[in-house]
Structure formats: structure tokens, C-alpha cells
Design a protein around this motif. Structure first.
Motif, PDB file in Angstrom:
ATOM      1  N   GLN A 171      22.627   0.283  18.605  1.00  0.00           N
ATOM      2  CA  GLN A 171      22.753   1.472  19.297  1.00  0.00           C
ATOM      3  C   GLN A 171      22.284   1.333  20.660  1.00  0.00           C
ATOM      4  N   ARG A 182      25.455  -0.356  22.313  1.00  0.00           N
ATOM      5  CA  ARG A 182      26.374   0.776  22.752  1.00  0.00           C
ATOM      6  C   ARG A 182      26.077   1.944  23.472  1.00  0.00           C
ATOM      7  N   LYS A 241      23.864   4.206  23.093  1.00  0.00           N
ATOM      8  CA  LYS A 241      23.699   5.319  22.374  1.00  0.00           C
ATOM      9  C   LYS A 241      22.298   5.818  22.671  1.00  0.00           C
ATOM     10  N   ASN A 296      25.517   7.232   3.398  1.00  0.00           N
ATOM     11  CA  ASN A 296      25.363   5.659   3.626  1.00  0.00           C
ATOM     12  C   ASN A 296      26.281   5.046   4.532  1.00  0.00           C
ATOM     13  N   PRO A 297      26.363   4.810   5.706  1.00  0.00           N
ATOM     14  CA  PRO A 297      25.125   4.391   6.281  1.00  0.00           C
ATOM     15  C   PRO A 297      24.328   5.408   7.052  1.00  0.00           C
ATOM     16  N   MET A 337      26.418   8.549   9.061  1.00  0.00           N
ATOM     17  CA  MET A 337      26.809   9.525   8.508  1.00  0.00           C
ATOM     18  C   MET A 337      26.208  10.834   8.884  1.00  0.00           C
ATOM     19  N   ASN A 380      28.943  13.132  -4.638  1.00  0.00           N
ATOM     20  CA  ASN A 380      29.111  12.232  -5.633  1.00  0.00           C
ATOM     21  C   ASN A 380      30.200  12.745  -6.928  1.00  0.00           C
ATOM     22  N   LEU A 389      33.390  11.975  -5.046  1.00  0.00           N
ATOM     23  CA  LEU A 389      33.722  10.549  -4.829  1.00  0.00           C
ATOM     24  C   LEU A 389      33.553   9.611  -6.189  1.00  0.00           C
ATOM     25  N   ILE A 438      25.265   6.725 -11.411  1.00  0.00           N
ATOM     26  CA  ILE A 438      25.749   8.183 -11.183  1.00  0.00           C
ATOM     27  C   ILE A 438      26.734   8.539 -12.286  1.00  0.00           C
TER      28      ILE A 438
HETATM   29  C1  CAA Z   1      26.346   6.978  -3.196  1.00  0.00           C
HETATM   30  C2  CAA Z   1      25.702   8.484  -2.607  1.00  0.00           C
HETATM   31  O1  CAA Z   1      24.759   8.855  -2.915  1.00  0.00           O
HETATM   32  C3  CAA Z   1      26.226   9.003  -1.275  1.00  0.00           C
HETATM   33  C4  CAA Z   1      26.992   8.088  -0.249  1.00  0.00           C
HETATM   34  O2  CAA Z   1      26.319   7.694   0.527  1.00  0.00           O
HETATM   35  S1  CAA Z   1      28.707   7.826  -0.423  1.00  0.00           S
HETATM   36  C5  CAA Z   1      29.001   6.750   0.559  1.00  0.00           C
HETATM   37  C6  CAA Z   1      29.681   7.532   1.952  1.00  0.00           C
HETATM   38  N1  CAA Z   1      29.693   6.628   3.152  1.00  0.00           N
HETATM   39  C7  CAA Z   1      30.957   6.261   3.258  1.00  0.00           C
HETATM   40  O3  CAA Z   1      31.892   6.724   2.577  1.00  0.00           O
HETATM   41  C8  CAA Z   1      31.210   5.123   4.377  1.00  0.00           C
HETATM   42  C9  CAA Z   1      32.665   4.842   4.359  1.00  0.00           C
HETATM   43  N2  CAA Z   1      32.918   3.713   5.520  1.00  0.00           N
HETATM   44  C10 CAA Z   1      32.835   4.167   6.850  1.00  0.00           C
HETATM   45  O4  CAA Z   1      32.812   5.117   7.184  1.00  0.00           O
HETATM   46  C11 CAA Z   1      32.837   3.215   7.726  1.00  0.00           C
HETATM   47  O5  CAA Z   1      33.300   1.980   7.242  1.00  0.00           O
HETATM   48  C12 CAA Z   1      31.573   2.666   8.428  1.00  0.00           C
HETATM   49  C13 CAA Z   1      31.035   3.883   9.346  1.00  0.00           C
HETATM   50  C14 CAA Z   1      30.640   2.361   7.473  1.00  0.00           C
HETATM   51  C15 CAA Z   1      31.922   1.565   9.493  1.00  0.00           C
HETATM   52  O6  CAA Z   1      32.723   1.945  10.269  1.00  0.00           O
HETATM   53  P1  CAA Z   1      33.717   0.607  11.225  1.00  0.00           P
HETATM   54  O7  CAA Z   1      34.369   1.583  12.067  1.00  0.00           O
HETATM   55  O8  CAA Z   1      34.220   0.089  10.380  1.00  0.00           O
HETATM   56  O9  CAA Z   1      32.672  -0.085  11.575  1.00  0.00           O
HETATM   57  P2  CAA Z   1      31.955  -0.187  12.997  1.00  0.00           P
HETATM   58  O10 CAA Z   1      32.969  -0.146  13.906  1.00  0.00           O
HETATM   59  O11 CAA Z   1      31.196  -1.520  12.909  1.00  0.00           O
HETATM   60  O12 CAA Z   1      30.958   1.095  13.035  1.00  0.00           O
HETATM   61  C16 CAA Z   1      31.559   2.300  13.540  1.00  0.00           C
HETATM   62  C17 CAA Z   1      30.294   2.790  14.335  1.00  0.00           C
HETATM   63  O13 CAA Z   1      29.042   2.942  13.426  1.00  0.00           O
HETATM   64  C18 CAA Z   1      28.109   2.224  13.833  1.00  0.00           C
HETATM   65  N3  CAA Z   1      27.282   1.882  12.720  1.00  0.00           N
HETATM   66  C19 CAA Z   1      27.802   1.153  11.640  1.00  0.00           C
HETATM   67  N4  CAA Z   1      26.851   0.784  10.714  1.00  0.00           N
HETATM   68  C20 CAA Z   1      25.692   1.360  11.302  1.00  0.00           C
HETATM   69  C21 CAA Z   1      24.404   1.396  11.068  1.00  0.00           C
HETATM   70  N5  CAA Z   1      23.837   0.680   9.768  1.00  0.00           N
HETATM   71  N6  CAA Z   1      23.395   1.668  11.905  1.00  0.00           N
HETATM   72  C22 CAA Z   1      23.707   1.990  13.226  1.00  0.00           C
HETATM   73  N7  CAA Z   1      24.863   2.179  13.516  1.00  0.00           N
HETATM   74  C23 CAA Z   1      25.768   1.882  12.651  1.00  0.00           C
HETATM   75  C24 CAA Z   1      28.533   1.052  14.615  1.00  0.00           C
HETATM   76  O14 CAA Z   1      27.733   0.767  15.761  1.00  0.00           O
HETATM   77  C25 CAA Z   1      29.823   2.032  15.321  1.00  0.00           C
HETATM   78  O15 CAA Z   1      29.486   2.722  16.411  1.00  0.00           O
HETATM   79  P3  CAA Z   1      30.549   3.369  17.762  1.00  0.00           P
HETATM   80  O16 CAA Z   1      31.096   4.243  17.295  1.00  0.00           O
HETATM   81  O17 CAA Z   1      29.256   3.525  18.874  1.00  0.00           O
HETATM   82  O18 CAA Z   1      31.111   2.041  18.051  1.00  0.00           O
END
Ligand code: CAA
Ligand code: NDP
Length: 291
Positions: A53, A56, A58, A143-144, A148, A190, A193, A243
């Protein structure tokens, strides 16, 4: 109620993300895990994600160091006794969560709000085993966590308005958006999803498509940021199976039957990214499908 200190139980992928966003928002954090390695790993992950962060632009380097200084780690549950809000984010197993609450309760202040980041388990049932069902609720991050926007807030049958409002104010201070869900198995995200992910595993199990074709179909054909199998690996296959079992048991409908292939992966200890192997093998330079 003015929340200043937050205790987090479980320093896995969710616990470290919650500690990250809480400390960045100015809360003092006490992060607990039974495993010292998990705590060390969590601090390294938080450092890496804060640095990302910073790079970038942020947040500033000063924000990062101030946030890190606000996080304290402990393997001793009673150390969370002085916190105003506890978020339990340990493994998705009801017996584990209940045992944590039983150990924690004698040390808590009367005003402390107790919450669970559970993905699916009944908030009302968890609350009923504590001394404060009115001060207990679901605080469900996605997550993450640092990325999110959503937090699901789930009231148990007894949760009072003061508790709900205090948690909603925390979500606002984090700069995230709350959605309120009623306390039924797996809540909203969930409930929708996980059957999709389970269906993707059935699609693989029945040979309709390979890991690669299923994931690219949903990425390119439905504009999902990750394919469902890639997402399952990201969440953790043990969590996905847990789940599905809660949905299956709690709603008593065969449409929620966990795919036997999902069970097989979990039984093999192939839990996804966190164990380096799931629907993909992450041990090399790039992930390789395992089927
Ligand atoms: C199971 C449950 O109970 C509930 C749940 O959580 S269900 C799961 C819900 N989550 C999802 O559905 C996630 C789906 N995936 C995504 O949204 C995306 O793939 C993702 C956000 C994880 C990654 O996105 P991406 O575009 O492929 O990767 P990337 O470009 O590296 O990251 C996007 C941004 O997030 C940031 N980022 C990614 N992971 C990060 C982390 N762990 N910490 C901080 N920042 C992070 C990056 O720095 C980047 O920031 P900028 O926009 O400023 O550049
Ligand atoms: N993964 C996801 O995408 C999401 C998960 N959740 C929920 O968040 C919770 C945590 O999930 P997640 O972070 O993915 O799981 P992880 O497996 O990554 O982490 C769980 C952590 O809890 C630790 N733990 C187990 N028992 C105890 C205990 N008695 N006291 C303290 N710590 C303990 C585990 O230690 P050890 O490894 O030594 O057992 C591990 O470090 C679950 O309830 C899950 O459903 C919510 C939203 C999204």
C-alpha cells in the motif's frame, strides 16, 4: 460505546487481514493464535501488505510504521481481557470457536463486545453458549480483507441495538460498507457464493471441464475476477467444505450436498493456497492445475 482496543483470535489469513485494517484505522490490536509460527507469519504478511500500500501511495511510510506499532501479538487468550471488541477468526469449526469463547469469557470486561468472523455458523447458537448473547454478533469480513469493501453484520436473536450500532460504527471507521444479514446458515455472501463454488467442483468431478477450462470460462465468460476453483483455493478448501456442511445440515436440502471431490481434497490435506496444493499446485513458479 467507544471502541479503542480490538482483540483478534486466530492469526490466519483472515485474522492478519483484520489486524491490518483495524490498526490502520487507529485501533490498538491484540492478535492471538495458539501457534507462534502463525503469529510470526501474520506479522510478516501484514508488513508485506502494508508495504504494498505504501508503494502504491495508498498510505504513507509513517502510516505503515504507526499501524505496525499498534499491533501486539500473544499466545495467551487472557491477554485479550482488556479489549473493547473481540473478533474471533479461528478455524471454521464450531467446537473450536466454542472452546475459545469458554476460555475467554472469565477474562472479559462486562462491556466487551464479542463477535465471530464465522463464514456460516449460527450466531445465535454461538452466542447462547456465552454470558453475553445481547453483546454478541457476527462480524464477517471478506477475503482479502484490506481490499474487499464489504462487511456482513449478523445479529443473533438476542443481539441488542447498542452492540449492532457499535459494530456498524467500526465498519464505517474502517471505510468499509456494512450489509446486514439475518442469522441463517452462511448468511448472504456464502449462501450464494459457496453453492456456485461447489457446483464448479461437481463440474470438474463429472468431467464437464478441466480446472483450467472451468476457471477460464467463469473469468472470461462471466467476468469473475477469479475462476471458482482458484477462488476456492484462495478461501481454503477446508473452509469451503465446512460452509457447505453448515448449509446442508442447516437447510436440510440436497442441493447443498458437498461434492465428494471437495471432501477428497480436504481429506488429502490439499487445502488450497495455504497448504500449497488444492485445485492448483502452488509449489512451483506458477500455479499448475492438479486435474
Ligand atoms: C469465504 C467467506 O466467508 C467470504 C469471502 O471472503 S468469499 C471471497 C471474496 N473474495 C473474492 O471473491 C475475491 C475475488 N478476487 C478479487 O477480487 C481479485 O482477484 C483480488 C482483489 C484478490 C486481486 O485482484 P488482482 O487485480 O488480480 O490483483 P492485484 O492487481 O494484485 O490487486 C488489486 C489491488 O488490490 C491490492 N491488494 C491485493 N491483495 C492485497 C492484500 N492482501 N493487501 C493489500 N492490498 C492488496 C493490490 O495492491 C491492488 O491495489 P491497486 O488497485 O492499488 O493496484
Ligand atoms: N478464508 C476466507 O476466505 C474467509 C474465512 N472466514 C472465516 O474466518 C475464520 C478464519 O478463517 P481463515 O483465516 O481463512 O483460516 P486459517 O486456517 O487461515 O486460520 C485459522 C487460524 O486460527 C488458528 N486457530 C485454530 N484454533 C485456534 C485457537 N483455539 N485459538 C487461536 N487460534 C486458533 C489456526 O491455527 P493452526 O493453523 O495452528 O490450527 C490458524 O492460524 C473462519 O471462521 C472462516 O470461516 C471469513 C471470511 C473469509
Amino acid at each position: 460505546m467507544n471502541i479503542k482496543t480490538v482483540g483478534i483470535v486466530g492469526a490466519g489469513q483472515m485474522g492478519n487481514g483484520i489486524a491490518h485494517v483495524m490498526s490502520l484505522a487507529g485501533y490498538d490490536v491484540m492478535l492471538n493464535d495458539i501457534s507462534g509460527d502463525a503469529l510470526a507469519g501474520a506479522m510478516a504478511t501484514i508488513d508485506r501488505n502494508l508495504e504494498r500500500q505504501v508503494s502504491r501511495e495508498k498510505i504513507s511510510a509513517d502510516d505503515k510504521s504507526a499501524a505496525l506499532a499498534r499491533i501486539h501479538t500473544t499466545q495467551t487468550l487472557p491477554d485479550l481481557g482488556q479489549t473493547d471488541l473481540v473478533i474471533e477468526a479461528a478455524t471454521e469449526r464450531e467446537t473450536i470457536k466454542q472452546a475459545i469463547f469458554e476460555d475467554l469469557l472469565p477474562h472479559l470486561q462486562p462491556h466487551t463486545i464479542l463477535t465471530s468472523n464465522t463464514s456460516s455458523i449460527s450466531i445465535t447458537r454461538l452466542a447462547s453458549r456465552t454470558d453475553r448473547p445481547e453483546k454478541f454478533m457476527g462480524f464477517h469480513f471478506m477475503n482479502p480483507v484490506p481490499v474487499m469493501q464489504l462487511v456482513e453484520l449478523i445479529r443473533g436473536i438476542a443481539t441488542d441495538a447498542e452492540t449492532f450500532d457499535a459494530c456498524a460504527a467500526v465498519v464505517e471507521k474502517l471505510g468499509k460498507t456494512a450489509a446486514t444479514a439475518e442469522d441463517f446458515p452462511a448468511f448472504i455472501v456464502n449462501r450464494i457464493l459457496m453453492p456456485m463454488i461447489n457446483e464448479a467442483v461437481y463440474t470438474l468431478y463429472e468431467g464437464v471441464g478441466s480446472v483450467k477450462s472451468i476457471d477460464s470460462s467463469m473469468r472470461l465468460g462471466a467476468n469473475h475476477p477469479m475462476g471458482p476453483l482458484e477462488l476456492a483455493d484462495f478461501i481454503g478448501l477446508d473452509t469451503c467444505l465446512a460452509i457447505m456442511n453448515v448449509l446442508h445440515d442447516g437447510l436440510a436440502d440436497t442441493k447443498y450436498r458437498p461434492c465428494p471431490l471437495l471432501t477428497k481434497y480436504v481429506e488429502a490435506g490439499w487445502l488450497g493456497r495455504k497448504s500449497q496444493r488444492g485445485f492448483y499446485d502452488y509449489r512451483g513458479e506458477t500455479p499448475v492445475p492438479t486435474r
